[in-house]
Design a protein around this motif. Structure first.
Motif, mmCIF file in Angstrom:
data_model
loop_
_atom_site.group_PDB
_atom_site.id
_atom_site.type_symbol
_atom_site.label_atom_id
_atom_site.label_comp_id
_atom_site.label_asym_id
_atom_site.label_seq_id
_atom_site.Cartn_x
_atom_site.Cartn_y
_atom_site.Cartn_z
ATOM 1 N N ARG A 42 -5.645 59.106 56.449
ATOM 2 C CA ARG A 42 -6.277 58.415 55.320
ATOM 3 C C ARG A 42 -5.640 58.843 54.009
ATOM 4 N NH1 ARG A 42 -10.950 59.564 58.197
ATOM 5 N NH2 ARG A 42 -11.442 61.284 56.816
ATOM 6 N N PHE A 43 -5.397 60.151 53.860
ATOM 7 C CA PHE A 43 -4.770 60.669 52.654
ATOM 8 C C PHE A 43 -3.372 60.077 52.473
ATOM 9 C CE2 PHE A 43 -1.999 63.787 50.597
ATOM 10 C CZ PHE A 43 -2.662 63.942 49.381
ATOM 11 N N ARG A 48 0.331 56.416 49.734
ATOM 12 C CA ARG A 48 1.295 55.328 49.858
ATOM 13 C C ARG A 48 0.874 54.151 48.978
ATOM 14 N NH1 ARG A 48 1.154 55.313 54.980
ATOM 15 N NH2 ARG A 48 2.749 56.886 55.224
ATOM 16 N N GLU A 49 -0.407 53.820 48.995
ATOM 17 C CA GLU A 49 -0.931 52.729 48.175
ATOM 18 C C GLU A 49 -0.807 53.052 46.679
ATOM 19 O OE1 GLU A 49 -2.640 49.098 47.142
ATOM 20 O OE2 GLU A 49 -1.754 49.795 49.015
ATOM 21 N N MET A 50 -1.108 54.280 46.303
ATOM 22 C CA MET A 50 -0.988 54.673 44.893
ATOM 23 C C MET A 50 0.464 54.589 44.428
ATOM 24 S SD MET A 50 -3.734 57.827 44.771
ATOM 25 C CE MET A 50 -3.029 58.529 43.330
ATOM 26 N N LYS A 53 1.382 50.912 43.924
ATOM 27 C CA LYS A 53 0.818 50.401 42.677
ATOM 28 C C LYS A 53 1.593 50.930 41.473
ATOM 29 C CE LYS A 53 -3.899 49.606 44.259
ATOM 30 N NZ LYS A 53 -5.307 49.996 44.157
ATOM 31 N N HIS A 54 1.927 52.200 41.509
ATOM 32 C CA HIS A 54 2.683 52.797 40.407
ATOM 33 C C HIS A 54 4.047 52.127 40.265
ATOM 34 C CE1 HIS A 54 5.436 55.799 38.633
ATOM 35 N NE2 HIS A 54 4.432 55.956 37.792
ATOM 36 N N ASP A 55 4.714 51.924 41.393
ATOM 37 C CA ASP A 55 6.018 51.255 41.362
ATOM 38 C C ASP A 55 5.896 49.837 40.808
ATOM 39 O OD1 ASP A 55 7.154 53.526 42.413
ATOM 40 O OD2 ASP A 55 7.361 52.717 44.456
#
Length: 71
Positions: A42-43, A48-50, A53-55
């Motif tokens: 989960r972490f 990976r999602e963060m 989004k940042h990219d």
């Protein structure tokens, strides 16, 4: 000889009890390992999602800056 039998029986009972305790500890360790792996997954998914989004945000910001330079 009569004295040995109760002692053997008592030892057998203690061994059985210890075997059950070891089995319980193994079960709990297996559960802990499974939960730890799930939490780590989960972490990793969240990170990976963060990053994604940042990219995306950085890409958008760069595009906006390029457009501002053109004007």
């Amino acid at each position: 000889m009569a004295e040995i039998e109760p002692r053997v029986e008592k030892l057998e009972n203690r061994v059985t009890s210890l075997e059950q305790q070891v089995s319980n500890v193994i079960t709990k360790m297996d559960m802990y390992i499974t939960e730890s792996r799930e939490a780590r997954k989960r972490f990793d998914d969240d990170m990976r999602e963060m990053r994604r989004k940042h990219d995306d945000d950085m890409r958008e910001m760069r595009q906006d800056m390029k457009e501002m330079q053109k004007n």
